[in-house]
Design a protein around this motif. Structure first.
Motif, PDB file in Angstrom:
ATOM      1  N   GLY A 106       1.240  -1.037   0.126  1.00  0.00           N
ATOM      2  CA  GLY A 106      -0.169   0.291   0.116  1.00  0.00           C
ATOM      3  C   GLY A 106       1.056   1.533  -0.221  1.00  0.00           C
ATOM      4  O   GLY A 106       1.732   0.839  -0.569  1.00  0.00           O
ATOM      5  N   ARG A 107       0.139   2.331   0.215  1.00  0.00           N
ATOM      6  CA  ARG A 107       0.726   3.574   0.620  1.00  0.00           C
ATOM      7  C   ARG A 107       0.433   4.483   1.790  1.00  0.00           C
ATOM      8  O   ARG A 107      -0.454   3.835   3.000  1.00  0.00           O
ATOM      9  N   ILE A 108       1.623   4.932   2.274  1.00  0.00           N
ATOM     10  CA  ILE A 108       1.837   6.112   3.659  1.00  0.00           C
ATOM     11  C   ILE A 108       1.115   6.825   3.140  1.00  0.00           C
ATOM     12  O   ILE A 108       1.157   7.762   2.796  1.00  0.00           O
ATOM     13  N   THR A 109       0.203   7.103   4.269  1.00  0.00           N
ATOM     14  CA  THR A 109      -1.533   8.250   4.579  1.00  0.00           C
ATOM     15  C   THR A 109      -0.609   8.936   5.399  1.00  0.00           C
ATOM     16  O   THR A 109      -1.699   9.790   5.849  1.00  0.00           O
ATOM     17  N   GLU A 110      -0.318   7.972   6.938  1.00  0.00           N
ATOM     18  CA  GLU A 110      -0.335   8.457   7.932  1.00  0.00           C
ATOM     19  C   GLU A 110       0.845   7.878   8.244  1.00  0.00           C
ATOM     20  O   GLU A 110       1.789   7.342   8.617  1.00  0.00           O
ATOM     21  N   ILE A 111       1.109   9.249   9.888  1.00  0.00           N
ATOM     22  CA  ILE A 111       2.003   8.700  10.992  1.00  0.00           C
ATOM     23  C   ILE A 111       1.934   9.277  12.484  1.00  0.00           C
ATOM     24  O   ILE A 111       1.925  10.124  11.960  1.00  0.00           O
ATOM     25  N   LEU A 153       3.971   4.482  13.874  1.00  0.00           N
ATOM     26  CA  LEU A 153       3.274   3.826  13.172  1.00  0.00           C
ATOM     27  C   LEU A 153       3.359   4.098  11.470  1.00  0.00           C
ATOM     28  O   LEU A 153       2.975   5.710  11.991  1.00  0.00           O
ATOM     29  N   PHE A 154       3.584   3.240  11.176  1.00  0.00           N
ATOM     30  CA  PHE A 154       2.807   4.339   9.781  1.00  0.00           C
ATOM     31  C   PHE A 154       1.654   3.561   9.222  1.00  0.00           C
ATOM     32  O   PHE A 154       1.536   2.211   9.305  1.00  0.00           O
ATOM     33  N   ILE A 155       0.294   4.986   8.620  1.00  0.00           N
ATOM     34  CA  ILE A 155      -1.076   3.858   8.211  1.00  0.00           C
ATOM     35  C   ILE A 155      -0.633   3.643   7.271  1.00  0.00           C
ATOM     36  O   ILE A 155      -0.379   4.775   6.505  1.00  0.00           O
ATOM     37  N   VAL A 156      -0.579   2.946   6.880  1.00  0.00           N
ATOM     38  CA  VAL A 156      -0.909   2.036   4.924  1.00  0.00           C
ATOM     39  C   VAL A 156      -2.142   1.666   4.746  1.00  0.00           C
ATOM     40  O   VAL A 156      -2.962   1.135   5.566  1.00  0.00           O
ATOM     41  N   GLU A 157      -2.460   3.080   3.557  1.00  0.00           N
ATOM     42  CA  GLU A 157      -3.794   2.629   3.321  1.00  0.00           C
ATOM     43  C   GLU A 157      -3.612   1.479   1.751  1.00  0.00           C
ATOM     44  O   GLU A 157      -2.486   1.558   0.695  1.00  0.00           O
ATOM     45  N   ARG A 158      -4.266   0.657   2.218  1.00  0.00           N
ATOM     46  CA  ARG A 158      -4.486  -0.535   0.666  1.00  0.00           C
ATOM     47  C   ARG A 158      -5.077  -0.119  -0.707  1.00  0.00           C
ATOM     48  O   ARG A 158      -5.859   0.911  -0.339  1.00  0.00           O
ATOM     49  N   GLU A 159      -4.594  -0.903  -1.807  1.00  0.00           N
ATOM     50  CA  GLU A 159      -5.319  -0.836  -2.783  1.00  0.00           C
ATOM     51  C   GLU A 159      -7.253  -1.214  -2.993  1.00  0.00           C
ATOM     52  O   GLU A 159      -7.740  -0.473  -3.225  1.00  0.00           O
ATOM     53  N   VAL A 213      -3.548  -0.437   7.333  1.00  0.00           N
ATOM     54  CA  VAL A 213      -2.961  -1.802   8.107  1.00  0.00           C
ATOM     55  C   VAL A 213      -1.841  -0.501   8.494  1.00  0.00           C
ATOM     56  O   VAL A 213      -1.673   0.557   8.142  1.00  0.00           O
ATOM     57  N   MET A 214      -1.719  -0.903   9.492  1.00  0.00           N
ATOM     58  CA  MET A 214      -0.759  -0.328  10.747  1.00  0.00           C
ATOM     59  C   MET A 214       0.692  -0.755  10.576  1.00  0.00           C
ATOM     60  O   MET A 214       0.676  -2.374  11.357  1.00  0.00           O
ATOM     61  N   ILE A 215       1.521  -0.604  10.727  1.00  0.00           N
ATOM     62  CA  ILE A 215       3.114  -1.198  10.364  1.00  0.00           C
ATOM     63  C   ILE A 215       3.989  -0.357  11.339  1.00  0.00           C
ATOM     64  O   ILE A 215       4.457   1.051  11.737  1.00  0.00           O
ATOM     65  N   PRO A 216       4.379  -0.863  12.259  1.00  0.00           N
ATOM     66  CA  PRO A 216       5.533  -0.337  13.369  1.00  0.00           C
ATOM     67  C   PRO A 216       6.379   0.120  12.428  1.00  0.00           C
ATOM     68  O   PRO A 216       7.231  -1.065  11.946  1.00  0.00           O
TER      69      PRO A 216
END
Length: 195
Positions: A115-120, A128-134, A139-142
């Motif tokens: 996905g793409r990082i939309t928020e930290i 946390l990276f807030i990642v928006e999927r297609e 999904v939250m990535i530490p």
């Protein structure tokens, strides 16, 4: 470019001092005496830092023109915003400003797109990276070295090596399948014992 570098917390004492939740890796540079900061809400600022100190592990600041507890309490929850040159880079080798990480593509080591990082999100324990999927889900990535193995600003991507279950539900499925299998095995052994 403007970056949030802190959030004002509770008043401390009676002389206008406030606690500050630091949101920058360079507090001595961004939150030092004499720094002039924009604010959100804008009507609260700009604020000029008169003095600062660390007390019990927390940053305490006093602003020019704020000399009592009432004035300090009125600033509570105000975001502190610093003007930063967009070309400026953090001093540390593996440090990044939020604006550098926003919109990076997140991929697995084999190139599979996540996905793409939309928020930290800056938490006390980690970022946390807030990642928006297609498909529009998030999904939250530490943002820790063990999971985020590479940041490539040239290629505009973050490479991750997630543990099972972080970006998919395999861990959950495997554990529920194992639970079902063990329940069936228990029932079989009870039936064999009853015979």
């Amino acid at each position: 470019m403007q970056l949030v570098v802190g959030r004002i917390g509770r008043a401390h004492g009676i002389k206008g001092e406030v606690t500050v939740e630091v949101r920058t890796d360079e507090p001595e540079l961004r939150l030092g005496p004499g720094a002039v900061l924009a604010t959100d809400p804008a009507a609260t600022g700009p604020l000029t830092i008169a003095a600062g100190r660390v007390h019990s592990g927390r940053l305490m600041l006093r602003f020019e023109g704020v000399s009592d507890r009432t004035g300090a309490e009125a600033l509570r929850n105000t975001l502190l915003i610093a003007d930063v040159d967009p070309e400026e880079l953090p001093e540390g080798e593996d440090e990044y400003y939020d604006h550098q990480l926003m919109d990076l593509d997140v991929v697995l080591a084999d190139g599979t797109e996540v996905g793409r990082i939309t928020e930290i999100s800056h938490l006390a324990s980690q970022d946390l990276f807030i990642v928006e999927r297609e498909d529009g889900t998030e999904v939250m990535i530490p943002f820790v070295e063990e999971i985020v193995t590479e940041i490539d600003l040239e290629k505009q991507r973050a490479v991750i090596d997630p543990p099972p279950g972080l970006i998919d539900d395999q861990a959950e499925i495997a554990s529920s399948r194992e639970a079902d299998d063990s329940r069936e095995a228990d029932e079989d052994s009870r039936e064999d014992g009853d015979a």
